[in-house]
Design a protein around this motif. Structure first.
Motif, PDB file in Angstrom:
ATOM      1  N   ILE A  12       0.837  -1.198   0.000  1.00  0.00           N
ATOM      2  CA  ILE A  12       0.000   0.000   0.000  1.00  0.00           C
ATOM      3  C   ILE A  12       0.874   1.251   0.000  1.00  0.00           C
ATOM      4  CG2 ILE A  12      -1.687   1.341   1.328  1.00  0.00           C
ATOM      5  CD1 ILE A  12      -2.899  -1.291   2.258  1.00  0.00           C
ATOM      6  N   LYS A  13       1.942   1.238   0.815  1.00  0.00           N
ATOM      7  CA  LYS A  13       2.844   2.392   0.855  1.00  0.00           C
ATOM      8  C   LYS A  13       3.478   2.640  -0.516  1.00  0.00           C
ATOM      9  CE  LYS A  13       7.016   4.210   3.009  1.00  0.00           C
ATOM     10  NZ  LYS A  13       7.664   4.418   1.709  1.00  0.00           N
ATOM     11  N   GLY A  19       1.771   7.255  -6.517  1.00  0.00           N
ATOM     12  CA  GLY A  19       0.630   8.064  -6.931  1.00  0.00           C
ATOM     13  C   GLY A  19      -0.576   7.270  -7.360  1.00  0.00           C
ATOM     14  N   VAL A  20      -0.572   5.946  -7.121  1.00  0.00           N
ATOM     15  CA  VAL A  20      -1.756   5.131  -7.430  1.00  0.00           C
ATOM     16  C   VAL A  20      -2.923   5.598  -6.569  1.00  0.00           C
ATOM     17  CG1 VAL A  20      -2.731   2.797  -7.380  1.00  0.00           C
ATOM     18  CG2 VAL A  20      -0.358   3.150  -8.123  1.00  0.00           C
ATOM     19  N   TRP A  21      -2.616   5.888  -5.302  1.00  0.00           N
ATOM     20  CA  TRP A  21      -3.602   6.475  -4.395  1.00  0.00           C
ATOM     21  C   TRP A  21      -3.266   7.950  -4.221  1.00  0.00           C
ATOM     22  CZ3 TRP A  21      -7.445   3.293  -3.665  1.00  0.00           C
ATOM     23  CH2 TRP A  21      -7.223   1.912  -3.628  1.00  0.00           C
ATOM     24  N   LYS A  22      -4.236   8.817  -4.452  1.00  0.00           N
ATOM     25  CA  LYS A  22      -4.006  10.255  -4.380  1.00  0.00           C
ATOM     26  C   LYS A  22      -4.246  10.768  -2.966  1.00  0.00           C
ATOM     27  CE  LYS A  22      -3.581  10.096  -8.869  1.00  0.00           C
ATOM     28  NZ  LYS A  22      -2.240  10.115  -9.486  1.00  0.00           N
ATOM     29  N   THR A 106       6.024  12.356 -10.075  1.00  0.00           N
ATOM     30  CA  THR A 106       4.878  11.657  -9.498  1.00  0.00           C
ATOM     31  C   THR A 106       4.039  12.658  -8.697  1.00  0.00           C
ATOM     32  OG1 THR A 106       6.006  11.120  -7.425  1.00  0.00           O
ATOM     33  CG2 THR A 106       6.274   9.569  -9.262  1.00  0.00           C
ATOM     34  N   GLU A 107       2.879  12.199  -8.260  1.00  0.00           N
ATOM     35  CA  GLU A 107       1.999  13.047  -7.454  1.00  0.00           C
ATOM     36  C   GLU A 107       2.721  13.543  -6.196  1.00  0.00           C
ATOM     37  OE1 GLU A 107      -1.694  14.946  -6.687  1.00  0.00           O
ATOM     38  OE2 GLU A 107      -1.113  13.776  -8.444  1.00  0.00           O
ATOM     39  N   THR A 108       3.435  12.640  -5.541  1.00  0.00           N
ATOM     40  CA  THR A 108       4.149  13.013  -4.324  1.00  0.00           C
ATOM     41  C   THR A 108       5.256  14.016  -4.620  1.00  0.00           C
ATOM     42  OG1 THR A 108       3.708  10.858  -3.310  1.00  0.00           O
ATOM     43  CG2 THR A 108       5.503  12.154  -2.380  1.00  0.00           C
ATOM     44  N   GLU A 109       5.996  13.801  -5.703  1.00  0.00           N
ATOM     45  CA  GLU A 109       7.082  14.719  -6.065  1.00  0.00           C
ATOM     46  C   GLU A 109       6.552  16.088  -6.459  1.00  0.00           C
ATOM     47  OE1 GLU A 109      10.002  11.106  -7.623  1.00  0.00           O
ATOM     48  OE2 GLU A 109       8.787  12.249  -9.048  1.00  0.00           O
ATOM     49  N   LYS A 116       4.585  21.630 -11.395  1.00  0.00           N
ATOM     50  CA  LYS A 116       3.368  21.480 -12.174  1.00  0.00           C
ATOM     51  C   LYS A 116       3.270  20.021 -12.647  1.00  0.00           C
ATOM     52  CE  LYS A 116       3.628  26.249 -13.866  1.00  0.00           C
ATOM     53  NZ  LYS A 116       3.779  27.119 -15.062  1.00  0.00           N
ATOM     54  N   PRO A 117       2.052  19.515 -12.894  1.00  0.00           N
ATOM     55  CA  PRO A 117       1.896  18.107 -13.289  1.00  0.00           C
ATOM     56  C   PRO A 117       2.683  17.713 -14.532  1.00  0.00           C
ATOM     57  CG  PRO A 117      -0.208  19.031 -12.632  1.00  0.00           C
ATOM     58  CD  PRO A 117       0.759  20.180 -12.668  1.00  0.00           C
ATOM     59  N   SER A 118       2.971  18.660 -15.404  1.00  0.00           N
ATOM     60  CA  SER A 118       3.671  18.349 -16.647  1.00  0.00           C
ATOM     61  C   SER A 118       5.194  18.441 -16.518  1.00  0.00           C
ATOM     62  CB  SER A 118       3.208  19.294 -17.761  1.00  0.00           C
ATOM     63  OG  SER A 118       3.472  20.652 -17.404  1.00  0.00           O
ATOM     64  N   GLU A 119       5.689  18.765 -15.347  1.00  0.00           N
ATOM     65  CA  GLU A 119       7.132  18.971 -15.187  1.00  0.00           C
ATOM     66  C   GLU A 119       7.867  17.660 -14.912  1.00  0.00           C
ATOM     67  OE1 GLU A 119       8.541  23.072 -13.750  1.00  0.00           O
ATOM     68  OE2 GLU A 119       6.875  22.591 -12.394  1.00  0.00           O
ATOM     69  N   TYR A 120       9.160  17.694 -15.235  1.00  0.00           N
ATOM     70  CA  TYR A 120       9.995  16.499 -15.105  1.00  0.00           C
ATOM     71  C   TYR A 120      10.937  16.627 -13.905  1.00  0.00           C
ATOM     72  CZ  TYR A 120       8.627  14.866 -19.750  1.00  0.00           C
ATOM     73  OH  TYR A 120       7.915  14.414 -20.833  1.00  0.00           O
ATOM     74  N   VAL A 121      11.375  15.477 -13.446  1.00  0.00           N
ATOM     75  CA  VAL A 121      12.426  15.418 -12.426  1.00  0.00           C
ATOM     76  C   VAL A 121      13.542  14.522 -12.947  1.00  0.00           C
ATOM     77  CG1 VAL A 121      10.872  15.768 -10.474  1.00  0.00           C
ATOM     78  CG2 VAL A 121      11.386  13.435 -11.242  1.00  0.00           C
ATOM     79  N   ILE A 122      14.715  14.714 -12.403  1.00  0.00           N
ATOM     80  CA  ILE A 122      15.775  13.727 -12.546  1.00  0.00           C
ATOM     81  C   ILE A 122      15.684  12.838 -11.312  1.00  0.00           C
ATOM     82  CG2 ILE A 122      18.260  13.312 -12.599  1.00  0.00           C
ATOM     83  CD1 ILE A 122      17.161  14.449 -15.186  1.00  0.00           C
ATOM     84  N   ARG A 123      15.433  11.568 -11.534  1.00  0.00           N
ATOM     85  CA  ARG A 123      15.299  10.633 -10.421  1.00  0.00           C
ATOM     86  C   ARG A 123      16.503   9.699 -10.441  1.00  0.00           C
ATOM     87  NH1 ARG A 123      10.615   8.439 -11.567  1.00  0.00           N
ATOM     88  NH2 ARG A 123       9.536  10.290 -10.792  1.00  0.00           N
ATOM     89  N   MET A 124      17.254   9.718  -9.356  1.00  0.00           N
ATOM     90  CA  MET A 124      18.439   8.864  -9.310  1.00  0.00           C
ATOM     91  C   MET A 124      18.400   7.967  -8.073  1.00  0.00           C
ATOM     92  SD  MET A 124      21.518  11.518  -8.373  1.00  0.00           S
ATOM     93  CE  MET A 124      21.369  12.734  -7.057  1.00  0.00           C
TER      94      MET A 124
END
Length: 232
Positions: A12-13, A19-22, A106-109, A116-124
């Motif tokens: 669940i976590k 972001g499956v659960w909002k 993601t929603e959390t990020e 904004k929802p359309s923005e990107y992150v670098i995830r490492m």
């Protein structure tokens, strides 16, 4: 063997983090979740109670269980850079880069980094070491617009120093810490057994103007690292 309720807790976590659960969304009933995970309602309730205690879920009388808006937080003071923490204790820090990707936030990020929802992150993903002993598995998300002109090594090897070299002033950080057990993937990276005690930490770091620049989820080997609180 990991108890069934811990496996349900982790599942669940993971869905919440993905972001499956909002935030604010109502979970299915305990009966439906118990059927989904093929466990008794008592086992399911143990997992839900643990998530509530960690601040990930909240129960509303007569309404149900919801994704919490905020997690339980404990303020800590001190250096926010892992490299500086390790060096301050007379040890040699190092890292092993597992992955480095540009992805939609993601929603959390989006929430933690004020994107904004359309923005990107670098995830490492990295494994961090002290004197060649693995201490922590870390997943860091950084706004792509902030570092798009930086060399990769400047981000993966000495990120805070790179920011300061480019005129940014590092400010406060907000941290949340809770206990969990290592899944198989993390256990392999940290050279421990699956189910080993883990200190999980989420941290949002800010510039002095209040702009968040990094959201990190870390999993520390419980018997290799400790946190302490320093209050005024």
């Amino acid at each position: 063997m990991i108890p069934a309720y811990i496996k349900i807790h982790d599942a669940i976590k993971k869905d919440i983090d993905r972001g499956v659960w909002k935030i604010g969304e109502r979970l299915p009933s305990e009966r439906d979740l118990a059927d989904h995970f093929q466990v008794s309602r008592m086992t399911l309730r143990q997992a839900i109670t643990l998530l509530v205690d960690e601040g990930l879920l909240e129960r509303r009388v007569g309404s149900g269980t919801y994704i919490a808006s905020h997690r339980v937080q404990e303020k800590m003071r001190g250096t926010t850079s892992f490299t500086e923490i390790v060096r301050s204790q007379g040890k040699i820090p190092s890292s092993k880069l597992i992955s480095y990707q540009k992805q939609l936030a993601t929603e959390t990020e989006i929430q933690q980094l004020q994107l904004k929802p359309s923005e990107y992150v670098i995830r490492m993903e990295r494994v961090r070491f002290a004197d060649k002993v693995p201490l922590v598995f870390e997943v860091a998300a950084i706004p792509e617009k902030l570092i798009r002109h930086f060399e990769r090594t400047a981000v993966t090897e000495h990120f805070f120093q790179t920011l300061q070299d480019h005129g940014h002033e590092i400010g406060k950080s907000q941290q949340t810490i809770y206990a969990k057990t290592a899944n198989e993937r993390v256990a392999n990276y940290l050279s421990i057994l699956k189910g080993h005690a883990i200190l999980a930490l989420t941290q949002v770091s800010y510039f002095t103007d209040g702009t968040p620049f990094e959201f990190v989820r870390s999993e520390y080997v419980g018997d290799r690292f400790e946190f302490y609180l320093e209050n005024n």
